[in-house]
Design an enzyme around this catalytic site. Structure first.
Site, mmCIF file in Angstrom:
data_model
loop_
_atom_site.group_PDB
_atom_site.id
_atom_site.type_symbol
_atom_site.label_atom_id
_atom_site.label_comp_id
_atom_site.label_asym_id
_atom_site.label_seq_id
_atom_site.Cartn_x
_atom_site.Cartn_y
_atom_site.Cartn_z
ATOM 1 N N GLY A 142 28.272 -171.742 -22.923
ATOM 2 C CA GLY A 142 29.542 -172.254 -22.409
ATOM 3 C C GLY A 142 30.438 -172.882 -23.448
ATOM 4 N N GLY A 157 28.632 -166.911 -26.324
ATOM 5 C CA GLY A 157 29.850 -167.656 -26.616
ATOM 6 C C GLY A 157 30.194 -168.480 -25.401
ATOM 7 N N SER A 158 31.131 -167.967 -24.607
ATOM 8 C CA SER A 158 31.484 -168.669 -23.372
ATOM 9 C C SER A 158 30.451 -168.410 -22.273
ATOM 10 C CB SER A 158 32.861 -168.210 -22.898
ATOM 11 O OG SER A 158 32.870 -166.808 -22.728
ATOM 12 N N CYS A 159 29.601 -167.422 -22.482
ATOM 13 C CA CYS A 159 28.552 -167.116 -21.512
ATOM 14 C C CYS A 159 27.501 -168.222 -21.477
ATOM 15 C CB CYS A 159 27.853 -165.805 -21.865
ATOM 16 S SG CYS A 159 28.825 -164.334 -21.537
ATOM 17 N N ILE A 160 26.696 -168.174 -20.419
ATOM 18 C CA ILE A 160 25.665 -169.185 -20.235
ATOM 19 C C ILE A 160 24.311 -168.521 -20.041
ATOM 20 C CG2 ILE A 160 24.817 -170.891 -18.547
ATOM 21 C CD1 ILE A 160 27.318 -172.167 -18.643
#
Lengths: 203, 170
Positions: free
Chosen positions: B103, B34-37
């Site tokens: 991200g 999700g917001s992780c990369i």
């Protein structure tokens, strides 16, 4: 965190879940079962696989509680269960509609259902601790389980390599043989966890 | 964890905050970002690659009470650790290239700590690559959808899967 604190959080969640189950039951006119809430401490690297496969499509309704007990709440269900729930919520509407209109109606119905369920949950918790716990406007998304989870746990990353969350399940078995199940997850922000224990007199 | 002498193709999953390095023909994957990369650094000649599953932009955010930290959790630590690991596996620092995905902004948040964490992650990772003079060969970031990625080291291709949009190769 000691056992007494864990039990207190579980008890809070238990009462919240009871109210949430009632709210859902009234909404759809069916009996809703609930399980005993679980308090999970999950290592970060396992978060993606803890509740299923990280690529499982889910529908998630997210809300946050902005108060001294800052908390993230999400009502999450497998995509096909969310389609069943939307069907139940809208079965009495017989106005002819285009598919795109139906889709947006389904989305707002689910969003509102999520809002009612999470609202019942958090206000029951608020009653227990004698505080008003207001809920933000709900946001809905259909996406991969892992992607939904990762934003909820990101805030925990700064505190530890473990995530604390309370999880509880609602289900109704009498849906033409298919089991509906939705989960409520509650993630207190790291700073607010201590405050929960404080208002419960456990610190 | 690393497939060294084995010729069998394995897919190695990189969990939140983890770093995994391996070599061809293995595949590195990160699921449901999700917001992780997912940051991939690779040496296209030696066919050695590493993937970091980054959660947060900067290790200065770390709370004092948190003393154990996973190497891939913060972008700044992850880039250094990845470079070192690739180096020790025989990759050439000069040849290292990067591909980046993730991200996104899954929900519109009102909790300030979470505001645009995905966006901050992207910016920080790209800045770090720039300051380390690592060329960015492919990038699929931002938006509001979750992603799954698989990096095929043999072909140096990063497959990005988004629900409802199929798979694209970068």
């Amino acid at each position: 965190m000691n056992n007494m604190q864990l039990d207190a959080m579980k008890e809070l969640a238990n009462i919240g879940t009871g109210h949430a189950a009632n709210a859902l039951s009234e909404l759809i006119g069916k009996r809703v079962d609930m399980n005993v809430p679980k308090v999970d401490l999950i290592p970060l690297e396992q978060v993606g696989f803890h509740f299923g496969h990280p690529e499982d499509p889910v529908c998630a309704i997210f809300s946050s509680c902005e108060s001294s007990l800052e908390t993230i709440l999400v009502f999450i269900m497998p995509l096909e269960d969310s389609e069943d729930l939307a069907e139940m919520l809208l079965k009495n509407i017989s106005i002819p509609m285009k598919e795109t209109e139906k889709e947006s109606l389904r989305e707002s119905a689910l969003s509102e259902a999520g809002n009612i369920i999470l609202g019942a949950f958090i206000s029951a918790m608020g009653d227990m601790v004698n505080q008003k716990l207001p809920l933000s406007v709900p946001h809905i998304t259909v996406d991969m389980l892992g992607a939904v989870m990762d934003i909820m746990v990101a805030i925990f990353g700064v505190e530890s390599d473990t995530v604390f969350l309370i999880e509880t399940a609602l289900s109704f078995p009498e849906n033409e043989g298919r089991l509906f199940s939705g989960r409520i997850m509650l993630v207190p922000t790291p700073g607010s966890l201590g405050k929960f224990f404080q208002v419960l007199g456990l610190r | 964890m690393e497939g060294t002498s084995k010729k069998v193709k394995n897919t190695l999953n990189v969990g939140m905050g983890e770093i995994v390095t391996t070599s061809s023909p293995n595949v590195l994957s990160s699921l449901g970002l999700g917001s992780c990369i997912a940051l991939v650094l690779y040496d296209p000649v030696e066919k050695i690659a590493g993937m970091a599953h980054i959660m947060l932009p900067d290790s200065s955010m770390r709370s004092k009470s948190c003393n154990n930290t996973k190497p891939g959790k913060y972008a700044d630590n992850a880039v250094d650790a990845l470079i070192n690991e690739l180096d020790s596996k025989g990759a050439s620092r000069k040849r290292i290239k990067a591909k980046v995905a993730g991200g996104s902004k899954m929900f519109s948040f009102e909790i300030s700590a979470l505001l645009s964490i995905g966006e901050q992650n992207v910016k920080k990772v790209l800045d770090l690559l720039d300051s380390h003079s690592i060329p960015l060969e492919g990038c699929d970031t931002g938006g509001s959808r979750g992603r799954s990625v698989r990096f095929n080291i043999l072909e140096c291709i990063l497959e990005v899967k988004i629900i409802g949009q199929g798979i694209k190769a970068i």
